[in-house]
Design a protein around this motif. Structure first.
Motif, PDB file in Angstrom:
ATOM      1  N   SER A 203      60.704  45.357  -8.055  1.00 43.66           N
ATOM      2  CA  SER A 203      60.151  44.986  -6.750  1.00 43.66           C
ATOM      3  C   SER A 203      61.054  43.985  -6.039  1.00 43.66           C
ATOM      4  O   SER A 203      61.309  44.108  -4.832  1.00 43.66           O
ATOM      5  CB  SER A 203      58.749  44.391  -6.927  1.00 43.66           C
ATOM      6  OG  SER A 203      57.883  45.321  -7.531  1.00 43.66           O
ATOM      7  N   SER A 206      64.200  45.737  -4.825  1.00 40.20           N
ATOM      8  CA  SER A 206      63.906  46.622  -3.698  1.00 40.20           C
ATOM      9  C   SER A 206      63.722  45.846  -2.407  1.00 40.20           C
ATOM     10  O   SER A 206      64.179  46.265  -1.338  1.00 40.20           O
ATOM     11  CB  SER A 206      62.656  47.450  -4.000  1.00 40.20           C
ATOM     12  OG  SER A 206      62.842  48.247  -5.157  1.00 40.20           O
ATOM     13  N   GLN A 207      63.055  44.693  -2.501  1.00 48.34           N
ATOM     14  CA  GLN A 207      62.868  43.864  -1.303  1.00 48.34           C
ATOM     15  C   GLN A 207      64.204  43.342  -0.785  1.00 48.34           C
ATOM     16  O   GLN A 207      64.460  43.327   0.426  1.00 48.34           O
ATOM     17  CB  GLN A 207      61.930  42.699  -1.623  1.00 48.34           C
ATOM     18  CG  GLN A 207      60.492  43.121  -1.833  1.00 48.34           C
ATOM     19  CD  GLN A 207      59.603  41.962  -2.226  1.00 48.34           C
ATOM     20  OE1 GLN A 207      60.066  40.830  -2.366  1.00 48.34           O
ATOM     21  NE2 GLN A 207      58.319  42.235  -2.415  1.00 48.34           N
ATOM     22  N   LYS A 208      65.082  42.930  -1.692  1.00 43.38           N
ATOM     23  CA  LYS A 208      66.390  42.430  -1.285  1.00 43.38           C
ATOM     24  C   LYS A 208      67.252  43.542  -0.693  1.00 43.38           C
ATOM     25  O   LYS A 208      68.068  43.303   0.207  1.00 43.38           O
ATOM     26  CB  LYS A 208      67.105  41.800  -2.480  1.00 43.38           C
ATOM     27  CG  LYS A 208      66.456  40.514  -2.974  1.00 43.38           C
ATOM     28  CD  LYS A 208      66.497  39.425  -1.915  1.00 43.38           C
ATOM     29  CE  LYS A 208      65.908  38.128  -2.430  1.00 43.38           C
ATOM     30  NZ  LYS A 208      65.920  37.057  -1.395  1.00 43.38           N
ATOM     31  N   ARG A 210      66.425  45.887   1.221  1.00 37.72           N
ATOM     32  CA  ARG A 210      66.118  46.131   2.630  1.00 37.72           C
ATOM     33  C   ARG A 210      67.003  45.276   3.551  1.00 37.72           C
ATOM     34  O   ARG A 210      67.352  45.696   4.653  1.00 37.72           O
ATOM     35  CB  ARG A 210      64.645  45.816   2.896  1.00 37.72           C
ATOM     36  CG  ARG A 210      63.695  46.746   2.187  1.00 37.72           C
ATOM     37  CD  ARG A 210      62.254  46.367   2.491  1.00 37.72           C
ATOM     38  NE  ARG A 210      61.314  47.232   1.773  1.00 37.72           N
ATOM     39  CZ  ARG A 210      59.999  47.112   1.833  1.00 37.72           C
ATOM     40  NH1 ARG A 210      59.464  46.162   2.595  1.00 37.72           N
ATOM     41  NH2 ARG A 210      59.223  47.924   1.152  1.00 37.72           N
ATOM     42  N   LYS A 211      67.368  44.104   3.078  1.00 38.04           N
ATOM     43  CA  LYS A 211      68.180  43.207   3.896  1.00 38.04           C
ATOM     44  C   LYS A 211      69.650  43.629   3.918  1.00 38.04           C
ATOM     45  O   LYS A 211      70.373  43.330   4.863  1.00 38.04           O
ATOM     46  CB  LYS A 211      68.073  41.780   3.369  1.00 38.04           C
ATOM     47  CG  LYS A 211      66.670  41.206   3.405  1.00 38.04           C
ATOM     48  CD  LYS A 211      66.655  39.786   2.866  1.00 38.04           C
ATOM     49  CE  LYS A 211      65.248  39.202   2.891  1.00 38.04           C
ATOM     50  NZ  LYS A 211      65.220  37.811   2.346  1.00 38.04           N
TER      51      LYS A 211
END
Length: 295
Positions: A203, A206-208, A210-211
């Motif tokens: 998780s 995956s969040q990183k 996006r940036k």
């Protein structure tokens, strides 16, 4: 009143197990068929492609191999459940089949974690990877994951046996821990190693991602990892909850005969719901993975 309540409970338990004997073999047969076809197809695509495999390809092909091995073991349990858990294949196969099935769970989540970490490092530190991201190192990591999966599922070899149950008139392939401490260790390993550690890591990566996703190809790769993770959680979260409840039962936080039957039946349902993850992954590659579809 008490007698009627007990009779009603017995009736409900019998009806629940009759439902398991009726529905589970058909459900598992569908999982087996789809899993064999889908994962064989994925392996063919990865193995027959002309260009060199990327690091992500290596992890995903090993994930498909783990899934294929697992679904190939399901016919043994289909036959066993049809005969009301009478095991006909001997003790060595009882141990081998359950080692492979247990290994699949750990290998699957670790391969998904490896893919997500690789994508994160590739995008956030593209110049610092060097040889670490080469196929040689990826294969070494995959080999380590296979070994870890075998070791984590080793209790199936140590404590799985085939015993005769005279009350039921069957030979059952079941786990007989020498003491309840092993049961607690198994539960904690499944919850921590198989869920609480890898899921937050994936998780976070995956969040990183996006940036740092710079183009549509990178965004699609990130999206595929997210979808595979989401389906994994949906399939295995009920089993994780069951294992947690079993730990509570171990500590007598919950107790009673009703909970015993609830946990036994739920174990059947949640386990095979989790197995369906192995038949869904190939279709996720085709539906979500644009790069895979081009191949």
């Amino acid at each position: 009143m008490e007698s009627a309540t007990r009779d009603e409970m017995v009736c409900n338990q019998t009806a629940a197990w009759d439902w398991v004997y009726t529905m589970q073999p058909a459900y598992m047969s569908i999982i087996c068929f789809l899993g064999v076809i889908g994962n064989s197809f994925v392996l063919c695509v990865f193995c027959l492609q002309r260009r060199h495999s990327s690091v992500a390809d290596i992890y995903l092909s090993n994930l498909a191999a783990a899934d294929l091995l697992m679904v190939l073991c399901l016919p043994f349990w289909v036959t066993t459940i049809i005969h009301k858990f009478h095991w006909r294949f001997g003790e060595p196969m009882c141990q081998l089949i359950n080692i492979v099935i247990g290994m699949n769970y750990y290998c699957s989540v670790l391969f998904i974690t490896a893919v997500s970490v690789d994508r994160y490092l590739a995008l956030t530190r593209p110049l610092s990877q060097g040889r670490k991201r080469q196929a040689f190192w990826a294969r070494g990591i995959c080999f380590s994951i296979w070994i870890a999966g075998i070791l984590l599922s080793f209790p199936a070899l140590l404590f799985r046996s085939v015993e005769y149950f005279p009350d039921l008139g069957i030979y059952a392939c079941y786990v007989a821990y020498p003491h309840q401490g092993w049961r607690l260790r198994y539960n904690m390993t499944v919850n921590i190693v198989g869920f609480l550690i890898p899921v937050p890591i994936v998780s976070f990566c995956s969040q990183k991602l996006r940036k740092y996703s710079r183009n549509s190809v990178e965004r699609k790769a990130e999206y595929l990892v997210l979808v595979v993770l989401a389906v994994f959680i949906l399939c295995w979260l009920p089993y994780q909850i069951l294992i947690f409840l079993d730990t509570l039962y171990y500590y007598n936080i919950i107790s009673g005969c009703t909970w015993v039957h609830v946990l036994d039946i739920s174990n059947q349902l949640t386990t095979y719901l989790g197995y369906s993850n192995s038949s869904l992954n190939p279709f996720l590659y085709v539906i979500v993975g644009k790069h895979f579809k081009r191949r």
